[in-house]
Enzyme design. Structure first.
Site, PDB file in Angstrom:
ATOM      1  N   GLN A 155      42.739  62.942  11.077  1.00  0.00           N
ATOM      2  CA  GLN A 155      41.667  62.974  10.055  1.00  0.00           C
ATOM      3  C   GLN A 155      42.173  63.682   8.706  1.00  0.00           C
ATOM      4  OE1 GLN A 155      38.180  65.459   9.846  1.00  0.00           O
ATOM      5  NE2 GLN A 155      36.972  63.562  10.029  1.00  0.00           N
TER       6      GLN A 155
ATOM      7  N   GLY B 149      32.026  65.769  20.341  1.00  0.00           N
ATOM      8  CA  GLY B 149      32.557  66.857  19.847  1.00  0.00           C
ATOM      9  C   GLY B 149      32.652  68.062  20.830  1.00  0.00           C
TER      10      GLY B 149
ATOM     11  N   ARG C 116      35.359  57.894   8.380  1.00  0.00           N
ATOM     12  CA  ARG C 116      34.085  58.657   8.863  1.00  0.00           C
ATOM     13  C   ARG C 116      32.989  59.133   7.832  1.00  0.00           C
ATOM     14  NH1 ARG C 116      33.144  64.075  12.456  1.00  0.00           N
ATOM     15  NH2 ARG C 116      32.316  62.793  13.965  1.00  0.00           N
TER      16      ARG C 116
ATOM     17  N   TYR D 177      31.850  66.413   1.896  1.00  0.00           N
ATOM     18  CA  TYR D 177      33.184  66.879   1.344  1.00  0.00           C
ATOM     19  C   TYR D 177      33.414  65.633   0.181  1.00  0.00           C
ATOM     20  CZ  TYR D 177      33.712  69.971   5.089  1.00  0.00           C
ATOM     21  OH  TYR D 177      33.423  70.938   5.938  1.00  0.00           O
TER      22      TYR D 177
HETATM   23  C1  LIG Z   1      33.953  73.626  15.844  1.00  0.00           C
HETATM   24  C2  LIG Z   1      33.791  72.292  15.001  1.00  0.00           C
HETATM   25  C3  LIG Z   1      34.459  71.777  14.191  1.00  0.00           C
HETATM   26  C4  LIG Z   1      34.380  70.580  13.397  1.00  0.00           C
HETATM   27  N1  LIG Z   1      35.211  70.261  12.544  1.00  0.00           N
HETATM   28  C5  LIG Z   1      35.079  68.826  12.096  1.00  0.00           C
HETATM   29  C6  LIG Z   1      36.217  68.306  11.209  1.00  0.00           C
HETATM   30  O1  LIG Z   1      37.227  69.028  10.862  1.00  0.00           O
HETATM   31  N2  LIG Z   1      35.936  67.195  10.777  1.00  0.00           N
HETATM   32  C7  LIG Z   1      34.690  66.401  10.893  1.00  0.00           C
HETATM   33  O2  LIG Z   1      34.680  65.116  10.405  1.00  0.00           O
HETATM   34  N3  LIG Z   1      33.881  66.789  11.924  1.00  0.00           N
HETATM   35  C8  LIG Z   1      33.883  68.044  12.226  1.00  0.00           C
HETATM   36  N4  LIG Z   1      33.061  68.708  13.210  1.00  0.00           N
HETATM   37  C9  LIG Z   1      31.738  67.540  13.703  1.00  0.00           C
HETATM   38  C10 LIG Z   1      32.205  66.930  14.933  1.00  0.00           C
HETATM   39  O3  LIG Z   1      33.288  66.051  14.768  1.00  0.00           O
HETATM   40  C11 LIG Z   1      30.875  66.220  15.590  1.00  0.00           C
HETATM   41  O4  LIG Z   1      30.703  65.314  14.560  1.00  0.00           O
HETATM   42  C12 LIG Z   1      29.830  67.173  15.646  1.00  0.00           C
HETATM   43  O5  LIG Z   1      30.316  68.098  16.572  1.00  0.00           O
HETATM   44  C13 LIG Z   1      28.580  66.641  16.299  1.00  0.00           C
HETATM   45  O6  LIG Z   1      29.067  66.090  17.829  1.00  0.00           O
HETATM   46  P1  LIG Z   1      28.721  66.959  19.096  1.00  0.00           P
HETATM   47  O7  LIG Z   1      27.178  67.101  19.062  1.00  0.00           O
HETATM   48  O8  LIG Z   1      29.375  66.002  20.254  1.00  0.00           O
HETATM   49  O9  LIG Z   1      29.648  68.234  18.857  1.00  0.00           O
HETATM   50  C14 LIG Z   1      33.137  69.762  13.696  1.00  0.00           C
HETATM   51  C15 LIG Z   1      32.276  70.306  14.765  1.00  0.00           C
HETATM   52  C16 LIG Z   1      32.548  71.611  15.459  1.00  0.00           C
HETATM   53  C17 LIG Z   1      31.479  71.897  16.382  1.00  0.00           C
END
Ligand SMILES: Cc1cc2nc3c(=O)[nH]c(=O)nc-3n(C[C@H](O)[C@H](O)[C@H](O)COP(=O)(O)O)c2cc1C
Length: 367
Positions: A97, A321, A231, A184
């Site tokens: 990413q 995630g 994304r 971002y």
């Molecule tokens: C610890 C953590 C770090 C994350 N870092 C990023 C990231 O670097 N880039 C991004 O696009 N989304 C990031 N996200 C968002 C996740 O990709 C995801 O969209 C979000 O957690 C929702 O999915 P989930 O409900 O399955 O966790 C992060 C989420 C968490 C929990």
């Protein structure tokens, strides 16, 4: 009917299943270089049909958080090579990413302690990042006030994205995902409240989407469209991004432009507050009508919802995630109906192996 665990043809790649590991920043790298723990973390999760790495800054200016691995130097490329080799040794697939945080940064991690850059000069109110309050002390700090990129500098950032994509291929990644979501830099250009520009990158929908589409074109030119995903988080208000009247039109315009460019996929995030859904069936159907390629959806995904959405052909791949943090073998657990472990949020960011590479596989603990 299509099933979640069926294979999927993504460009030249065959994915073993339709479960994607969503990008997650874990902030465990010293000196911005991926290390052996990073490689082990992703190797353990190679059962996902596709892994998208944590956000990976394309340049020193693109950094927003300490201890995050970048992809602009030779040393960083070598670090990432150990990661891609580890994932490929388990027959996994992995995209990097590519990230530029724009205004969501702090002078302590900017080159020469300069102000972070953005589409305009509006600061992100009440937003914090993890950086340094002095040379030795790390911790959460308020983001610094940004300065607008000049018109010429926008072209330079576009070239930085293309350079990072080339580096990603050198590092052995199967492709890249441009981080156009979550407030971002790209979103700072898309949203008229942060994009107050008077040049051809501001104003109309066509102008506000120009930077993102020029970056997509530059990255396609560098590594080929079948290896380029993006994304997006339509309607998200994360990191002080106010809603705006033209949001749906902006994203549907992007959908048709990305369709014309035949990118590998669009990865949508549903930034829903608990129990709600902002990307409803109506919007997803409208997006799908404009964008003819692969759609990934993330955000509060459950196996039941993923099976329904994939089965109904509303999306092609389902991204998880947080479930992947505590369940390296998430796909096997879902396939076999095994229980899923709840992750501990206190170890999401920073630290060492604990809460990172020490979550066990289900089968190994019970066999
Ligand atoms: C610890 C953590 C770090 C994350 N870092 C990023 C990231 O670097 N880039 C991004 O696009 N989304 C990031 N996200 C968002 C996740 O990709 C995801 O969209 C979000 O957690 C929702 O999915 P989930 O409900 O399955 O966790 C992060 C989420 C968490 C929990």
């Amino acid at each position: 009917m299509t099933q979640l665990f069926d294979t999927y043809q993504l460009g030249e790649l065959v994915l073993e299943n339709r479960v994607v590991m969503a990008p997650m920043t874990r902030a465990r790298c010293v000196d911005t270089v991926a290390n052996s723990d990073t490689a082990e973390y992703y190797r353990q999760r190679a059962g996902a049909g596709l892994i998208v790495t944590e956000g990976t800054p394309i340049s020193p200016e693109g950094q927003g958080y300490a201890y995050v691995p970048g992809i602009w130097s030779g040393e960083q490329v070598s670090g990432w090579r150990t990661v891609t080799d580890a994932v490929h040794s388990e027959d996994g697939r992995i995209f990097a990413q590519l990230w530029h945080v724009g205004r969501l940064s702090h002078i302590s991690i900017q080159p020469g302690r300069q102000r972070p850059v953005s589409a305009g000069a509006a600061p992100a109110h009440e937003c914090k990042t993890f950086a340094f309050s002095d040379a030795e002390t790390d911790g959460f700090v308020d983001v610094s006030d940004p300065r607008p990129l000049s018109t010429e500098e926008v072209g330079r950032v576009t070239r930085d994205f293309a350079g990072a994509a080339t580096n990603a291929r050198t590092a052995g990644f199967d492709g890249v995902e441009l981080h156009g979501a979550n407030g971002y830099l790209f979103e700072q250009f898309l949203n008229p409240s942060t994009n107050t520009r008077a040049d051809h990158y501001g104003g109309s929908i066509r102008n506000r989407t120009r930077f993102l589409l020029e970056a997509v074109d530059a990255v396609i030119e560098a590594i080929g469209s079948i290896r380029v995903g993006i994304r997006l988080s339509p309607f998200s208000e994360l990191f002080d991004m106010p809603s705006y009247a033209e949001a749906a039109d902006t994203y549907l315009y992007l959908a048709s432009e990305l369709s014309r460019r035949d990118v590998a996929y669009v990865h949508l995030i549903d930034q829903r507050p608990a129990g709600t859904c902002i990307l409803d069936v109506g919007f997803l159907s409208a997006f799908r009508a404009c964008y003819r390629g692969t759609i990934i959806l993330a955000g509060g995904m459950t196996q039941e919802l993923a099976e329904k959405l994939v089965g109904n052909n509303l999306i092609d791949l389902a991204a998880f995630g947080q479930p992947f943090i505590a369940n390296p073998d998430l796909v096997e657990r879902m396939q076999n109906g095994w229980p899923v472990t709840t992750p501990d949020p206190s170890s999401y960011y920073g630290g060492g192996a604990e809460g990172y590479i020490d979550y066990p596989r289900f089968a190994r603990t019970t066999a």
